[in-house]
Design a protein around this motif. Structure first.
Motif, PDB file in Angstrom:
ATOM      1  N   LEU A   1       0.919  -1.246   0.167  1.00 20.23           N
ATOM      2  CA  LEU A   1       0.009  -0.108  -0.027  1.00 20.23           C
ATOM      3  C   LEU A   1       0.962   1.140   0.092  1.00 20.23           C
ATOM      4  CD1 LEU A   1      -3.028   0.844   0.150  1.00 20.23           C
ATOM      5  CD2 LEU A   1      -2.543   1.221   2.467  1.00 20.23           C
ATOM      6  N   ILE A   2       0.621   1.908  -0.998  1.00 17.63           N
ATOM      7  CA  ILE A   2       1.614   3.229  -1.136  1.00 17.63           C
ATOM      8  C   ILE A   2       0.840   4.352  -1.054  1.00 17.63           C
ATOM      9  CG2 ILE A   2       2.880   4.418  -2.975  1.00 17.63           C
ATOM     10  CD1 ILE A   2       3.568   1.360  -4.213  1.00 17.63           C
ATOM     11  N   PHE A   3       1.403   5.710  -0.505  1.00 13.83           N
ATOM     12  CA  PHE A   3       0.636   6.613  -0.231  1.00 13.83           C
ATOM     13  C   PHE A   3       1.610   7.833  -1.364  1.00 13.83           C
ATOM     14  CE2 PHE A   3       3.515   6.759   3.161  1.00 13.83           C
ATOM     15  CZ  PHE A   3       4.457   7.711   3.312  1.00 13.83           C
ATOM     16  N   THR A   4       0.789   8.796  -1.626  1.00 13.61           N
ATOM     17  CA  THR A   4       1.244   9.679  -2.505  1.00 13.61           C
ATOM     18  C   THR A   4       1.673  10.957  -1.762  1.00 13.61           C
ATOM     19  OG1 THR A   4      -1.086  10.606  -2.947  1.00 13.61           O
ATOM     20  CG2 THR A   4      -0.603   8.748  -4.306  1.00 13.61           C
ATOM     21  N   PRO A   5       2.457  11.661  -2.575  1.00 15.85           N
ATOM     22  CA  PRO A   5       2.845  11.663  -4.100  1.00 15.85           C
ATOM     23  C   PRO A   5       3.935  10.486  -4.166  1.00 15.85           C
ATOM     24  CG  PRO A   5       4.117  13.485  -2.809  1.00 15.85           C
ATOM     25  CD  PRO A   5       3.260  13.040  -1.993  1.00 15.85           C
ATOM     26  N   LEU A   6       3.908   9.895  -5.289  1.00 15.95           N
ATOM     27  CA  LEU A   6       4.820   8.995  -5.907  1.00 15.95           C
ATOM     28  C   LEU A   6       5.322   9.590  -7.279  1.00 15.95           C
ATOM     29  CD1 LEU A   6       3.738   7.048  -8.260  1.00 15.95           C
ATOM     30  CD2 LEU A   6       2.583   6.047  -6.379  1.00 15.95           C
ATOM     31  N   LEU A   7       6.526   9.145  -7.720  1.00 12.92           N
ATOM     32  CA  LEU A   7       7.047   9.668  -8.899  1.00 12.92           C
ATOM     33  C   LEU A   7       7.451   8.533  -9.967  1.00 12.92           C
ATOM     34  CD1 LEU A   7       8.403  12.336 -10.153  1.00 12.92           C
ATOM     35  CD2 LEU A   7      10.611  11.674  -9.291  1.00 12.92           C
ATOM     36  N   ILE A   8       7.084   8.743 -11.122  1.00  9.23           N
ATOM     37  CA  ILE A   8       7.397   7.382 -12.209  1.00  9.23           C
ATOM     38  C   ILE A   8       8.393   8.312 -12.977  1.00  9.23           C
ATOM     39  CG2 ILE A   8       6.439   6.540 -14.364  1.00  9.23           C
ATOM     40  CD1 ILE A   8       4.009   7.720 -11.683  1.00  9.23           C
ATOM     41  N   GLU A   9       9.531   7.496 -13.052  1.00 12.97           N
ATOM     42  CA  GLU A   9      10.492   7.909 -14.053  1.00 12.97           C
ATOM     43  C   GLU A   9      10.356   7.260 -15.268  1.00 12.97           C
ATOM     44  OE1 GLU A   9      15.596   8.072 -13.795  1.00 12.97           O
ATOM     45  OE2 GLU A   9      14.535   7.447 -12.185  1.00 12.97           O
ATOM     46  N   THR A  10      10.259   7.833 -16.576  1.00  9.40           N
ATOM     47  CA  THR A  10       9.954   7.105 -17.852  1.00  9.40           C
ATOM     48  C   THR A  10      11.174   6.875 -18.354  1.00  9.40           C
ATOM     49  OG1 THR A  10       9.693   9.146 -19.053  1.00  9.40           O
ATOM     50  CG2 THR A  10       7.777   8.493 -17.787  1.00  9.40           C
ATOM     51  N   SER A  11      11.050   6.095 -19.802  1.00  9.03           N
ATOM     52  CA  SER A  11      12.279   5.955 -20.407  1.00  9.03           C
ATOM     53  C   SER A  11      12.675   7.017 -21.373  1.00  9.03           C
ATOM     54  CB  SER A  11      11.878   4.446 -21.172  1.00  9.03           C
ATOM     55  OG  SER A  11      10.565   4.920 -21.885  1.00  9.03           O
ATOM     56  N   THR A  12      11.677   8.065 -21.464  1.00  4.03           N
ATOM     57  CA  THR A  12      11.943   9.020 -22.095  1.00  4.03           C
ATOM     58  C   THR A  12      12.687  10.233 -20.880  1.00  4.03           C
ATOM     59  OG1 THR A  12       9.824  10.346 -21.776  1.00  4.03           O
ATOM     60  CG2 THR A  12      10.294   8.857 -23.435  1.00  4.03           C
ATOM     61  N   SER A  13      12.580  11.440 -21.269  1.00  7.52           N
ATOM     62  CA  SER A  13      13.405  12.381 -20.157  1.00  7.52           C
ATOM     63  C   SER A  13      12.183  12.782 -19.193  1.00  7.52           C
ATOM     64  CB  SER A  13      13.606  13.521 -20.879  1.00  7.52           C
ATOM     65  OG  SER A  13      12.862  14.156 -21.694  1.00  7.52           O
ATOM     66  N   ALA A  14      10.779  12.392 -19.532  1.00  2.00           N
ATOM     67  CA  ALA A  14       9.739  12.933 -18.597  1.00  2.00           C
ATOM     68  C   ALA A  14       9.736  12.203 -17.170  1.00  2.00           C
ATOM     69  CB  ALA A  14       8.593  12.656 -19.349  1.00  2.00           C
ATOM     70  N   LYS A  15       9.453  12.949 -16.312  1.00  2.94           N
ATOM     71  CA  LYS A  15       9.016  12.459 -14.776  1.00  2.94           C
ATOM     72  C   LYS A  15       7.642  12.809 -14.704  1.00  2.94           C
ATOM     73  CE  LYS A  15      13.281  11.727 -14.003  1.00  2.94           C
ATOM     74  NZ  LYS A  15      14.121  12.425 -15.130  1.00  2.94           N
ATOM     75  N   VAL A  16       6.733  11.753 -14.316  1.00  2.60           N
ATOM     76  CA  VAL A  16       5.667  12.203 -13.866  1.00  2.60           C
ATOM     77  C   VAL A  16       5.324  11.942 -12.348  1.00  2.60           C
ATOM     78  CG1 VAL A  16       3.031  11.115 -14.452  1.00  2.60           C
ATOM     79  CG2 VAL A  16       5.035  10.856 -16.113  1.00  2.60           C
ATOM     80  N   LEU A  17       4.527  12.663 -11.659  1.00  2.00           N
ATOM     81  CA  LEU A  17       4.269  12.816 -10.413  1.00  2.00           C
ATOM     82  C   LEU A  17       2.791  12.386 -10.196  1.00  2.00           C
ATOM     83  CD1 LEU A  17       6.044  14.544  -7.620  1.00  2.00           C
ATOM     84  CD2 LEU A  17       3.559  14.700  -7.492  1.00  2.00           C
ATOM     85  N   LEU A  18       2.415  11.529  -9.344  1.00  2.00           N
ATOM     86  CA  LEU A  18       1.006  11.262  -9.190  1.00  2.00           C
ATOM     87  C   LEU A  18       0.530  11.657  -7.673  1.00  2.00           C
ATOM     88  CD1 LEU A  18      -1.501   9.846 -10.189  1.00  2.00           C
ATOM     89  CD2 LEU A  18      -0.719   7.749  -9.218  1.00  2.00           C
ATOM     90  N   THR A  19      -0.582  12.413  -7.514  1.00  2.00           N
ATOM     91  CA  THR A  19      -0.811  12.888  -6.132  1.00  2.00           C
ATOM     92  C   THR A  19      -2.536  13.421  -6.332  1.00  2.00           C
ATOM     93  OG1 THR A  19      -0.390  14.131  -4.402  1.00  2.00           O
ATOM     94  CG2 THR A  19      -0.050  15.386  -6.289  1.00  2.00           C
ATOM     95  N   GLU A  20      -2.805  14.242  -5.647  1.00  2.00           N
ATOM     96  CA  GLU A  20      -4.167  14.565  -5.409  1.00  2.00           C
ATOM     97  C   GLU A  20      -4.223  16.065  -5.037  1.00  2.00           C
ATOM     98  OE1 GLU A  20      -6.771  12.314  -2.806  1.00  2.00           O
ATOM     99  OE2 GLU A  20      -4.897  11.850  -1.670  1.00  2.00           O
ATOM    100  N   SER A  21      -5.609  16.533  -5.073  1.00  2.00           N
ATOM    101  CA  SER A  21      -5.555  18.016  -4.679  1.00  2.00           C
ATOM    102  C   SER A  21      -7.140  18.343  -4.274  1.00  2.00           C
ATOM    103  CB  SER A  21      -5.186  19.168  -5.607  1.00  2.00           C
ATOM    104  OG  SER A  21      -5.220  20.145  -4.939  1.00  2.00           O
ATOM    105  N   ASP A  22      -7.406  19.197  -3.250  1.00  2.00           N
ATOM    106  CA  ASP A  22      -8.830  19.618  -2.925  1.00  2.00           C
ATOM    107  C   ASP A  22      -9.423  18.630  -2.325  1.00  2.00           C
ATOM    108  OD1 ASP A  22     -10.125  21.609  -2.566  1.00  2.00           O
ATOM    109  OD2 ASP A  22     -11.445  21.525  -4.357  1.00  2.00           O
ATOM    110  N   LEU A  23      -8.713  17.957  -1.193  1.00  2.00           N
ATOM    111  CA  LEU A  23      -9.170  16.959  -0.390  1.00  2.00           C
ATOM    112  C   LEU A  23     -10.196  17.182   0.502  1.00  2.00           C
ATOM    113  CD1 LEU A  23      -9.058  13.841  -0.133  1.00  2.00           C
ATOM    114  CD2 LEU A  23      -7.238  14.087   1.325  1.00  2.00           C
TER     115      LEU A  23
END
Length: 658
Positions: free
Chosen positions: A188-210
């Motif tokens: 079980l993982i809480f956010t934010p977490l970060l996805i490092e892609t095989s391209t140069s992009a980084k993707v951060l997953l989280t939420e707002s206005d809880l």
């Protein structure tokens, strides 16, 4: 607060859209695109340039009565809008003016649901909106994020407790780094977490206005991405714990929320960056928070405070017995006044944890409050969350009488609907009493500080206190936080420890607490970390022997007109540049690798400036408290060469002297 520059709204209700199978919306700069598909399920893709970062991700909402968003996906209308605004935050955590530019699509379904997608130049967010006349019971929300091109995942995993279920956590963990397909399905993982892609992009997953809704955990979705997990609503609780007790859930419902039938659910946030350096200055989560309902915000005053709990009030060179007593806190008041701190914190122990009116006998609060007022220093108070909840109004009234303008409440360790509502209830009460606050043992802010700007900072971070009992608050962790956790909102790390250890010499010793890394590593955190209320956790008795260092630290602001990240790499190093008025502040951290860095002062305006800084001393790699002070004239176009010891740092101010 928002200043609207331009909004263009185009509403499309033609019947052709009733049969649409794909709806597209792009970011203002055209580089990010969302494609929404209406099939048996509602799915979407997210593209950055030519690369699909998410594919076939699923959105759904299931009510307890069997109604669901996906049951008959007929579209009634598609409304598009372009928004170009500026947000002027009450408390400028990163910058004084926040550009807020996005393209939005609102999809209205024949059933009483809508879906909003906003596409920004730096990310994507969506939320479900319900339109029922009466209250609803939400059984579950399907938030399935199927990522493409994943390389490595940086994630914080919940560590199960023996006295409570898995949804109880202080939200204080390291970031584990693994390929997606190697993350255990049960984690079980809480956010934010970060996805490092095989391209140069980084993707951060989280939420707002809880608001009035549980926070989102995630689990590995069969190696394809992540699926949202939400704590079911608590039906029964019991008090657990030793000295610091808290409510633990013993029975949960078969649903996650009971709430108003007509409302917006939290934003699901996907931040996209082409470089690591884009992340620490990103404020998309803040932009998505609800604007504040407060009209009078003049009493909200960010700043710095002392904090005595981490070092156990272990003072020396004093003529009285240190501890939780009036003399000790007067000493802290004198220290705060000398070095420019606005307030001191009375941490756990000033009262019985279970009764805020049962004050420790060695402490005379009326005398202390009078002394603090005479010295122009404010008092801040620690509280146990379960106790504050029970004694809320009378306790806030007592704090007002003492002149207390800031409180901490601690040991929450949940983000189910009931505890999320606790945060909003306490914030509303504190606003009525004109008291600022922060939450410890709590989840990330998730836009809370835009709605309640007097909630200046939040824990939800593995911070300085871990040096008391572990090796966990080490430089590689410290230099990971700005790129992941800090993106979700301010964090109360509580830096400033003045006893310092190298990787080889550090030992966790209670009451003689040292940091891992150098003295300047601790100093730099005051610039690098977002926290409009910074807490200095070092020993005042040591600080008094080093007045020049403490004056440098004490003059660092906590709110900013501008933030830039000059260089950096997740988990390795960072150079942060902040501006306040006409002055600039530099903070740099490194992991256990020493570095030589060059900073070009091209950001300065024409004129004369003075650099006042502290950098790692020549022996800092062996004696971590070694530093040297720098004071010299600089100007636009100069270069600044800095050397960081292993676990090192650099912190300084460039002051306009014209």
């Amino acid at each position: 607060m928002s200043k609207l520059f331009f909004i263009f709204l185009l509403t499309l209700t033609s019947s052709v859209f009733l049969f649409a199978r794909e709806i597209k919306v792009k970011s203002p700069d055209g580089k990010i695109e969302v494609r929404i598909h209406q099939n048996k399920q509602l799915t979407y893709d997210v593209l950055s340039g030519q690369n699909a970062l998410l594919q076939g991700s699923v959105i759904d909402l299931e009510l307890e009565n069997g109604n669901s968003l996906s049951a008959g996906l007929a579209i009634r209308a598609v409304n598009r809008s372009e928004v170009r605004t500026e947000i002027v935050p009450v408390v400028p955590e990163k910058r004084r003016i926040i550009p807020d530019r996005y393209n939005q699509v609102e999809i209205r379904f024949r059933q009483p649901y809508s879906l909003l997608f906003r596409v920004y130049d730096d990310g994507v967010a969506y939320r479900i909106v319900t339109h029922f006349p009466d209250s609803i019971t939400i059984k579950n929300e399907a938030a399935i994020f199927n990522f493409s091109l994943t390389k490595m995942i940086w994630y914080p995993q919940v560590q199960p407790r023996t006295d409570a279920d898995v949804f109880h956590t202080s939200f204080e963990e390291h970031y584990t780094i693994k390929p997606l397909d190697s993350i255990p399905a049960e984690s079980l993982i809480f956010t934010p977490l970060l996805i490092e892609t095989s391209t140069s992009a980084k993707v951060l997953l989280t939420e707002s206005d809880l608001v009035d809704y549980p926070g989102m955990f995630v689990k590995n979705n069969a190696g394809k991405g992540f699926t949202g997990e939400f704590a079911p609503y608590p039906l029964e609780e019991k008090m657990v714990g030793g000295e610091f007790k808290q409510w633990a859930v013993t029975k949960r419902a078969g649903y996650i929320a009971r709430t108003k039938g007509s409302r917006s659910l939290p934003w699901r946030v996907i931040i996209i960056s082409s470089a690591d350096t884009d992340l620490p200055s990103n404020d998309l989560v803040y932009r998505l928070g609800s604007p504040t309902p407060l009209t009078d915000v003049s009493w909200i005053q960010p700043g710095k405070s002392t904090e005595e709990w981490i070092i156990g009030s272990n003072l020396y060179n004093i003529p009285f017995q240190a501890g939780i007593n009036t003399d000790t806190y007067k000493y802290y008041i004198d220290f705060a006044r000398k070095f420019g701190f606005e307030r001191i914190l009375l941490d756990a122990g000033w009262s019985d944890a279970m009764d805020l009116f049962k004050i420790t006998p060695t402490l005379n609060m009326d005398e202390l409050a009078a002394y603090a007022k005479s010295q122009g220093i404010k008092l801040s108070m620690w509280t146990l969350a379960a106790t504050l909840d029970r004694q809320l109004e009378p306790a806030l009234g007592q704090f007002n009488r003492w002149g207390v303008d800031f409180i901490m409440t601690d040991f929450i360790d949940r983000d189910d609907q009931k505890m999320v509502n606790f945060h909003h209830r306490v914030a509303e009460a504190c606003a009525r009493h004109k008291i600022m606050l922060m939450f410890h043992g709590s989840f990330k802010p998730a836009g809370f500080s835009r709605t309640w700007p007097h909630a200046l900072t939040r824990e939800g971070v593995l911070g300085s206190e871990y040096n008391i009992w572990s090796h966990r608050a080490a430089p590689p962790h410290n230099v990971t936080l700005p790129f992941i956790r800090m993106v979700a909102g301010p964090m109360d790390y509580e830096p400033g420890l003045l006893q310092n250890g190298t990787k080889e010499t550090f030992r966790p010793i209670g009451n003689y607490v040292m940091s891992q890394g150098t003295r300047c590593h601790q100093l730099a955190m005051f610039v690098v970390y977002d926290s409009p209320m910074q807490f200095f956790s070092g020993n005042p008795s040591t600080g008094l022997q080093e007045p020049e260092f403490m004056e440098l630290l004490g003059n660092i602001p906590t709110v900013w007109d501008e933030t830039r990240i000059l260089e950096g790499k997740i988990g390795e190093y960072i150079i942060t540049l902040r501006k306040k008025g006409t002055d600039w502040y530099i903070g740099s951290l490194t992991n256990w690798t020493g570095r030589s860095l060059t900073i070009k002062l091209d950001f300065l305006d024409e004129g004369n400036y003075e650099l006042n800084a502290a950098e790692d001393g020549v022996n800092a790699s062996r004696y971590a408290a070694d530093y040297q002070l720098i004071k010299k004239k600089v100007k636009k176009g100069d270069t600044l060469e800095i050397k960081l010891a292993p676990g090192g740092g650099f912190g300084g101010r460039i002051r306009n002297v014209d």
